[in-house]
Design a protein around this motif. Structure first.
Motif, PDB file in Angstrom:
ATOM      1  N   ASN A  60     -12.876   9.439  -6.833  1.00  0.00           N
ATOM      2  CA  ASN A  60     -12.142  10.367  -7.686  1.00  0.00           C
ATOM      3  C   ASN A  60     -13.073  11.255  -8.504  1.00  0.00           C
ATOM      4  OD1 ASN A  60      -9.439  11.200  -8.516  1.00  0.00           O
ATOM      5  ND2 ASN A  60      -9.991  10.426 -10.535  1.00  0.00           N
ATOM      6  N   GLN A  61     -14.326  10.858  -8.647  1.00  0.00           N
ATOM      7  CA  GLN A  61     -15.289  11.703  -9.339  1.00  0.00           C
ATOM      8  C   GLN A  61     -15.701  12.895  -8.486  1.00  0.00           C
ATOM      9  OE1 GLN A  61     -18.592   9.294 -10.613  1.00  0.00           O
ATOM     10  NE2 GLN A  61     -17.301   7.864 -11.731  1.00  0.00           N
ATOM     11  N   ARG A  62     -15.518  12.773  -7.174  1.00  0.00           N
ATOM     12  CA  ARG A  62     -15.971  13.819  -6.246  1.00  0.00           C
ATOM     13  C   ARG A  62     -14.829  14.515  -5.514  1.00  0.00           C
ATOM     14  NH1 ARG A  62     -19.211   9.332  -6.272  1.00  0.00           N
ATOM     15  NH2 ARG A  62     -21.470   9.686  -6.462  1.00  0.00           N
ATOM     16  N   TYR A  63     -13.733  13.759  -5.294  1.00  0.00           N
ATOM     17  CA  TYR A  63     -12.596  14.284  -4.543  1.00  0.00           C
ATOM     18  C   TYR A  63     -11.307  13.991  -5.320  1.00  0.00           C
ATOM     19  CZ  TYR A  63     -16.199  13.612  -0.947  1.00  0.00           C
ATOM     20  OH  TYR A  63     -17.381  13.609  -0.245  1.00  0.00           O
ATOM     21  N   THR A  64     -10.197  14.501  -4.806  1.00  0.00           N
ATOM     22  CA  THR A  64      -8.895  14.152  -5.383  1.00  0.00           C
ATOM     23  C   THR A  64      -8.418  12.882  -4.688  1.00  0.00           C
ATOM     24  OG1 THR A  64      -8.371  16.478  -5.774  1.00  0.00           O
ATOM     25  CG2 THR A  64      -6.534  14.920  -5.787  1.00  0.00           C
ATOM     26  N   ALA A  65      -8.587  11.759  -5.359  1.00  0.00           N
ATOM     27  CA  ALA A  65      -8.286  10.459  -4.761  1.00  0.00           C
ATOM     28  C   ALA A  65      -6.867  10.019  -5.099  1.00  0.00           C
ATOM     29  CB  ALA A  65      -9.290   9.410  -5.244  1.00  0.00           C
ATOM     30  N   HIS A  66      -6.232   9.325  -4.162  1.00  0.00           N
ATOM     31  CA  HIS A  66      -4.882   8.792  -4.343  1.00  0.00           C
ATOM     32  C   HIS A  66      -4.919   7.308  -3.991  1.00  0.00           C
ATOM     33  CE1 HIS A  66      -3.487  12.980  -4.434  1.00  0.00           C
ATOM     34  NE2 HIS A  66      -4.246  13.164  -3.367  1.00  0.00           N
ATOM     35  N   MET A  67      -4.611   6.465  -4.958  1.00  0.00           N
ATOM     36  CA  MET A  67      -4.595   5.024  -4.708  1.00  0.00           C
ATOM     37  C   MET A  67      -3.325   4.645  -3.962  1.00  0.00           C
ATOM     38  SD  MET A  67      -6.600   2.484  -5.175  1.00  0.00           S
ATOM     39  CE  MET A  67      -6.294   1.008  -4.196  1.00  0.00           C
ATOM     40  N   THR A  68      -3.441   3.796  -2.950  1.00  0.00           N
ATOM     41  CA  THR A  68      -2.287   3.329  -2.191  1.00  0.00           C
ATOM     42  C   THR A  68      -2.160   1.813  -2.336  1.00  0.00           C
ATOM     43  OG1 THR A  68      -3.420   2.812  -0.105  1.00  0.00           O
ATOM     44  CG2 THR A  68      -2.824   5.118  -0.497  1.00  0.00           C
ATOM     45  N   ASN A  69      -1.052   1.284  -1.871  1.00  0.00           N
ATOM     46  CA  ASN A  69      -0.861  -0.163  -1.858  1.00  0.00           C
ATOM     47  C   ASN A  69      -1.198  -0.763  -0.492  1.00  0.00           C
ATOM     48  OD1 ASN A  69       0.089  -0.455  -4.536  1.00  0.00           O
ATOM     49  ND2 ASN A  69       2.094   0.332  -3.924  1.00  0.00           N
ATOM     50  N   ALA A  70      -1.717   0.071   0.407  1.00  0.00           N
ATOM     51  CA  ALA A  70      -2.018  -0.384   1.765  1.00  0.00           C
ATOM     52  C   ALA A  70      -3.266  -1.262   1.773  1.00  0.00           C
ATOM     53  CB  ALA A  70      -2.208   0.813   2.681  1.00  0.00           C
ATOM     54  N   SER A  71      -3.323  -2.161   2.716  1.00  0.00           N
ATOM     55  CA  SER A  71      -4.493  -3.008   2.913  1.00  0.00           C
ATOM     56  C   SER A  71      -4.611  -3.298   4.411  1.00  0.00           C
ATOM     57  CB  SER A  71      -4.374  -4.316   2.121  1.00  0.00           C
ATOM     58  OG  SER A  71      -3.225  -5.039   2.521  1.00  0.00           O
ATOM     59  N   GLY A  72      -5.783  -3.716   4.842  1.00  0.00           N
ATOM     60  CA  GLY A  72      -5.974  -4.030   6.256  1.00  0.00           C
ATOM     61  C   GLY A  72      -6.617  -2.875   7.003  1.00  0.00           C
ATOM     62  N   ASP A  73      -6.323  -2.784   8.286  1.00  0.00           N
ATOM     63  CA  ASP A  73      -6.944  -1.799   9.169  1.00  0.00           C
ATOM     64  C   ASP A  73      -6.433  -0.399   8.845  1.00  0.00           C
ATOM     65  OD1 ASP A  73      -8.007  -0.280  11.207  1.00  0.00           O
ATOM     66  OD2 ASP A  73      -7.607  -1.765  12.770  1.00  0.00           O
ATOM     67  N   ALA A  74      -7.281   0.407   8.233  1.00  0.00           N
ATOM     68  CA  ALA A  74      -6.866   1.744   7.809  1.00  0.00           C
ATOM     69  C   ALA A  74      -6.623   2.664   8.985  1.00  0.00           C
ATOM     70  CB  ALA A  74      -7.918   2.337   6.885  1.00  0.00           C
ATOM     71  N   SER A  75      -7.345   2.473  10.081  1.00  0.00           N
ATOM     72  CA  SER A  75      -7.186   3.370  11.229  1.00  0.00           C
ATOM     73  C   SER A  75      -5.777   3.273  11.817  1.00  0.00           C
ATOM     74  CB  SER A  75      -8.218   3.041  12.312  1.00  0.00           C
ATOM     75  OG  SER A  75      -8.006   1.725  12.821  1.00  0.00           O
ATOM     76  N   LYS A  76      -5.185   2.090  11.776  1.00  0.00           N
ATOM     77  CA  LYS A  76      -3.843   1.904  12.329  1.00  0.00           C
ATOM     78  C   LYS A  76      -2.755   2.356  11.357  1.00  0.00           C
ATOM     79  CE  LYS A  76      -5.190  -2.006  15.252  1.00  0.00           C
ATOM     80  NZ  LYS A  76      -4.955  -3.448  15.556  1.00  0.00           N
ATOM     81  N   GLN A  77      -3.099   2.467  10.080  1.00  0.00           N
ATOM     82  CA  GLN A  77      -2.104   2.840   9.081  1.00  0.00           C
ATOM     83  C   GLN A  77      -2.257   4.280   8.598  1.00  0.00           C
ATOM     84  OE1 GLN A  77      -1.299  -0.427   6.069  1.00  0.00           O
ATOM     85  NE2 GLN A  77      -3.307  -1.105   6.784  1.00  0.00           N
TER      86      GLN A  77
END
Length: 335
Positions: free
Chosen positions: A242-259
């Motif tokens: 978030n210091q470098r980009y516009t970050a958005h926190m999610t509740n997702a966990s696990g394999d990010a490529s599949k989600q």
């Protein structure tokens, strides 16, 4: 006979005259209109959730920090803040705030940093479910934490003023109300974390960081580390990004490529970031220490891997920050 008829006519004439001139009615006084008092503007309701925190901090740190925020925001005026129960899970933050007809909710994450803590906080608009204000701060004292709470309140008030020009900030030129009577208890709890020092006015005119238009969704960190370390790494990852980009926190966990596709939804001009944290014991002569390794992955919204970096550190935060810094050097536009 004529005499009797004349008397009757005379009597009728008096009766007609009496009927023609009824008594004048008394005028009814006109009631004086009572001015309707102008209704007091309704303050936006703000729910403040106990902050998440790393295992290195006291178990009541998150709750006491939220209580401090509520007290400072209400003292500054312009909002109606109230603390949320610690039993509300993060996945239910939005639903619970809506059930109270709240306009916004505040949540955050705290990790130890030197003699204080690093604080990541965000404000969510309950109507849209989106983050409208996010900030990171290095908190070294009680006064720092209080000032940060007021800055969050200021951001909400400014947003409300923009939505309704008629809204007046009643406390702008007023002396802030005294803190609640239980503030001594709150301050006492926070005092174990922060040292008191003279309050410094935050620099509201500091140069803003120009961030690229492409944002980044943050998936919770996984790996072989314990739950507390994984939670700490997630907070550090969000803070560093978030210091470098516009970050958005999610509740997702696990394999990010599949989600990635589901996480991005209709907003395709973003990326999805995740990481894996591990640790091992490293010996140097007679002494040993723990070394942390963080593998940082970034994906497009279609699930294709955009980049992978890794870094080692003597703390969770240093490993995460080093990996993110390496990615930012190679991908300053997050693309």
């Amino acid at each position: 006979m004529r005499r009797i008829f004349a008397v009757v006519l005379l009597g009728l004439s008096f009766a007609l005259v009496g009927a023609a001139r009824p008594p004048a009615p008394k005028p009814t006084p006109t009631p004086i209109a009572t001015p309707t008092p102008t209704p007091r503007p309704k303050l936006p309701l703000v729910v403040v959730y106990p902050f998440d925190f790393s295992s290195a901090l006291r178990t009541d740190t998150g709750t006491r920090a939220a209580q401090l925020y509520v007290a400072e925001m209400n003292a500054a005026g312009g909002v109606d803040a109230l603390p949320a129960p610690a039993t509300i899970k993060r996945a239910s933050f939005l639903d619970y705030a809506k059930s109270l007809s709240a306009a916004y909710y505040v949540s955050g994450y705290m990790t130890p940093l030197g003699g204080g803590v690093s604080l990541v906080e965000q404000v969510v608009d309950t109507q849209t479910g989106t983050i409208i204000l996010g900030a990171t701060a290095q908190i070294q004292s009680f006064e720092d934490a209080a000032s940060q709470a007021v800055l969050i309140r200021d951001g909400i008030v400014q947003r409300e003023q923009g939505k309704a020009q008629a809204f007046e900030q009643s406390s702008a030129q007023a002396t802030p109300a005294p803190l609640p009577s239980n503030q001594a208890n709150i301050s006492g709890g926070i005092a174990g974390l922060f040292k008191h020092r003279p309050r410094q006015t935050p620099d509201l005119h500091a140069a803003a960081v120009v961030k690229p238009s492409k944002g980044i969704f943050v998936v919770r960190v996984s790996g072989s580390a314990n739950a507390g370390q994984l939670s700490e790494a997630t907070g550090a990852l969000y803070s560093a990004l978030n210091q470098r980009y516009t970050a958005h926190m999610t509740n997702a966990s696990g394999d990010a490529s599949k989600q990635a596709n589901a996480i991005c939804g209709s907003v395709r001009e973003n990326t999805v970031a995740s990481g894996v944290l591990s640790s091992k014991s490293v010996r140097h002569g007679l002494f040993g220490r723990t070394q942390y390794t963080f593998v940082f992955d970034v994906y497009t919204c279609f699930g294709a891997k955009l980049a992978e970096t890794s870094a080692d550190g003597e703390s969770v935060g240093s490993a995460v920050n080093a990996a993110v810094a390496s990615y930012a050097t190679d991908h300053p536009q997050n693309s």
